[in-house]
Design a protein around this motif. Sequence first.
Motif, PDB file in Angstrom:
ATOM      1  N   ASP A 138       4.596 -40.819  37.724  1.00 60.19           N
ATOM      2  CA  ASP A 138       4.222 -40.262  39.031  1.00 60.19           C
ATOM      3  C   ASP A 138       3.057 -41.014  39.680  1.00 60.19           C
ATOM      4  O   ASP A 138       2.942 -41.042  40.902  1.00 60.19           O
ATOM      5  N   ASP A 139       2.185 -41.622  38.848  1.00 63.48           N
ATOM      6  CA  ASP A 139       1.037 -42.344  39.425  1.00 63.48           C
ATOM      7  C   ASP A 139       1.422 -43.767  39.847  1.00 63.48           C
ATOM      8  O   ASP A 139       0.571 -44.564  40.233  1.00 63.48           O
ATOM      9  N   GLY A 140       2.713 -44.104  39.734  1.00 68.12           N
ATOM     10  CA  GLY A 140       3.198 -45.408  40.198  1.00 68.12           C
ATOM     11  C   GLY A 140       3.270 -46.457  39.109  1.00 68.12           C
ATOM     12  O   GLY A 140       3.878 -47.515  39.315  1.00 68.12           O
ATOM     13  N   SER A 141       2.678 -46.203  37.913  1.00 68.05           N
ATOM     14  CA  SER A 141       2.769 -47.237  36.871  1.00 68.05           C
ATOM     15  C   SER A 141       4.211 -47.323  36.352  1.00 68.05           C
ATOM     16  O   SER A 141       4.929 -46.323  36.274  1.00 68.05           O
ATOM     17  N   VAL A 142       4.607 -48.551  36.015  1.00 67.90           N
ATOM     18  CA  VAL A 142       5.982 -48.793  35.565  1.00 67.90           C
ATOM     19  C   VAL A 142       5.941 -49.302  34.125  1.00 67.90           C
ATOM     20  O   VAL A 142       5.298 -50.310  33.826  1.00 67.90           O
ATOM     21  N   LEU A 143       6.602 -48.556  33.226  1.00 65.15           N
ATOM     22  CA  LEU A 143       6.650 -48.943  31.814  1.00 65.15           C
ATOM     23  C   LEU A 143       8.049 -49.469  31.510  1.00 65.15           C
ATOM     24  O   LEU A 143       9.040 -48.891  31.980  1.00 65.15           O
ATOM     25  N   ALA A 144       8.114 -50.537  30.736  1.00 66.85           N
ATOM     26  CA  ALA A 144       9.426 -51.074  30.344  1.00 66.85           C
ATOM     27  C   ALA A 144       9.531 -51.079  28.831  1.00 66.85           C
ATOM     28  O   ALA A 144       8.522 -51.202  28.120  1.00 66.85           O
ATOM     29  N   SER A 145      10.764 -50.908  28.322  1.00 66.06           N
ATOM     30  CA  SER A 145      10.964 -50.941  26.864  1.00 66.06           C
ATOM     31  C   SER A 145      12.425 -51.242  26.569  1.00 66.06           C
ATOM     32  O   SER A 145      13.276 -51.229  27.468  1.00 66.06           O
ATOM     33  N   GLN A 146      12.693 -51.479  25.265  1.00 67.41           N
ATOM     34  CA  GLN A 146      14.090 -51.683  24.863  1.00 67.41           C
ATOM     35  C   GLN A 146      14.814 -50.348  24.742  1.00 67.41           C
ATOM     36  O   GLN A 146      16.023 -50.262  24.890  1.00 67.41           O
ATOM     37  N   LEU A 147      14.024 -49.304  24.437  1.00 66.35           N
ATOM     38  CA  LEU A 147      14.616 -47.989  24.168  1.00 66.35           C
ATOM     39  C   LEU A 147      13.735 -46.903  24.749  1.00 66.35           C
ATOM     40  O   LEU A 147      12.503 -46.975  24.629  1.00 66.35           O
ATOM     41  N   ILE A 148      14.359 -45.897  25.354  1.00 61.11           N
ATOM     42  CA  ILE A 148      13.598 -44.716  25.770  1.00 61.11           C
ATOM     43  C   ILE A 148      14.125 -43.518  24.995  1.00 61.11           C
ATOM     44  O   ILE A 148      15.346 -43.348  24.846  1.00 61.11           O
ATOM     45  N   VAL A 149      13.196 -42.713  24.462  1.00 60.02           N
ATOM     46  CA  VAL A 149      13.589 -41.546  23.673  1.00 60.02           C
ATOM     47  C   VAL A 149      13.187 -40.280  24.419  1.00 60.02           C
ATOM     48  O   VAL A 149      12.031 -40.132  24.817  1.00 60.02           O
ATOM     49  N   GLY A 150      14.130 -39.383  24.603  1.00 60.08           N
ATOM     50  CA  GLY A 150      13.855 -38.069  25.206  1.00 60.08           C
ATOM     51  C   GLY A 150      13.466 -37.098  24.102  1.00 60.08           C
ATOM     52  O   GLY A 150      14.297 -36.700  23.300  1.00 60.08           O
ATOM     53  N   ALA A 151      12.169 -36.763  24.063  1.00 58.28           N
ATOM     54  CA  ALA A 151      11.664 -35.760  23.114  1.00 58.28           C
ATOM     55  C   ALA A 151      10.995 -34.677  23.940  1.00 58.28           C
ATOM     56  O   ALA A 151       9.980 -34.107  23.556  1.00 58.28           O
ATOM     57  N   ASP A 152      11.599 -34.431  25.125  1.00 57.08           N
ATOM     58  CA  ASP A 152      10.928 -33.595  26.119  1.00 57.08           C
ATOM     59  C   ASP A 152      11.484 -32.182  26.189  1.00 57.08           C
ATOM     60  O   ASP A 152      11.498 -31.562  27.249  1.00 57.08           O
ATOM     61  N   GLY A 153      11.914 -31.653  25.036  1.00 53.79           N
ATOM     62  CA  GLY A 153      12.228 -30.233  24.923  1.00 53.79           C
ATOM     63  C   GLY A 153      13.585 -29.832  25.467  1.00 53.79           C
ATOM     64  O   GLY A 153      14.385 -30.647  25.926  1.00 53.79           O
ATOM     65  N   ALA A 154      13.835 -28.512  25.402  1.00 54.05           N
ATOM     66  CA  ALA A 154      15.162 -27.972  25.701  1.00 54.05           C
ATOM     67  C   ALA A 154      15.625 -28.282  27.126  1.00 54.05           C
ATOM     68  O   ALA A 154      16.822 -28.438  27.378  1.00 54.05           O
ATOM     69  N   GLU A 155      14.685 -28.358  28.067  1.00 52.66           N
ATOM     70  CA  GLU A 155      15.069 -28.628  29.470  1.00 52.66           C
ATOM     71  C   GLU A 155      15.012 -30.125  29.781  1.00 52.66           C
ATOM     72  O   GLU A 155      14.816 -30.511  30.927  1.00 52.66           O
TER      73      GLU A 155
END
Length: 392
Positions: free
Chosen positions: A153-170
Amino acid sequence: MPSSIFDVIVAGGGLVGASLAVALGRGGLTVALVEPQPPAPVTSLGDAWDSRIYAISPGSAAFLESCGAWQQLPAERLTRVETMQVFGDEPGARLEFSAYDCGLRELAFIVENGRLHAALWRSLRESENVTLFSPGRCGALARGLDAATLTLDDGSVLASQLIVGADGAESWVRGEAGIKASAVPYGQLGVVANFAVGTPHRETAYQWFRRDGVLALLPLPGERVSMVWSTAESHGRELLSLAPEALAARVEAASQGVLGALQVVTPAAAFPLQLQRVAQLVAPRLALVGDAAHNVHPLAGQGVNLGFRDARELARVLAGRGAQSDCGDYHLLRRYERARREDILAMQLATDGLQKLFASGKVWLQRARNLGLKFTNLPTPLKQWLVRHAVA
Ligand SMILES: Cc1cc2nc3c(=O)[nH]c(=O)nc-3n(C[C@H](O)[C@H](O)[C@H](O)COP(=O)(O)OP(=O)(O)OC[C@H]3O[C@@H](n4cnc5c(N)ncnc54)[C@H](O)[C@@H]3O)c2cc1C
């Protein structure tokens, strides 16, 4: 252009996401962890007992030890569960597990959420390979052939080979990836509270399968217990509205007075309960862990343990990728998915089946479930299977 590049981005720093980030960092991968609400540090927790507690399996405890978090928990805030007694809704329908009979030191450990969370975050902060973006909010996710990018949201852009969703039931990550999830609410609340007890609990966890839900009293250090009463929403709301003395009297009666006179030490709180299944655990450059990947009824106290087993397996698969340098390689991620399917499905079927079996008012089902408890109490392979799953 990304402002920072990592091997893995973990979105969500709850217990499961935090443990995964530490484990990956310890395995030599560079990790970004994005979490909007960092937990309170241990120094601000005081002496009060957390109403949110977990029954942590010995397997999860070993994983948390490998993350450097378990050893930070003060011994005086931990309880080893040595025996478990489960009661049906007919006299004599009873099932007992003892660590001694199973050749184990303990069946589980009872731990407070706040202290375990704070311990994991201390390990995160001490990890050279983990960069924290917290408080940080996810804004946009893009997955390409070579990389995934997450714009905050603050505009920073992160890049990676893999993104993991560990952000709960929703899970926001799951939604952004278009992975379908089917949630079936149980129409129940999990009402939690802690009590001082009049009769020593002797490191025993008690559970009653009642017509009005499943009541569990789990041993805390000293003469205290922690309650999880999974019950119909209307009954749950009524329990929440009771004065402390009236709540204690209600729980004392429902638990047949086995722990003597009860006194509330942590006021009641409640959580809605649901069964949630997701269509896939992985997609190109993306994986799900913890409640983002599955939501089960808490009657077996296995939700977060399932999540820790996800984290442990994903860390193991990525560490063992050998010549494959790309952590987001789809074939590698499918290995993680295949390894987790059976455990997750078995826990979903077992908890959902038991919940439905004991919620039914049908007389023949009542007979069958109580007979089932008596049968399972015999030294059968089923009992051994249940213990093996519970301690993994
Ligand atoms: C009443 C009750 C009793 C329970 N008892 C037990 C028990 O005894 N044993 C057991 O094993 N399990 C138990 N469970 C289950 C357990 O609570 C959950 O399985 C566990 O908390 C899931 O952890 P998690 O880290 O996957 O998700 P969460 O704890 O939900 O963490 C998700 C994190 O993601 C963050 N987040 C949310 N959105 C975003 C976003 N867009 N970007 C980045 N981060 C985000 C959140 O702030 C949060 O920190 C119980 C559950 C209930 C309801």
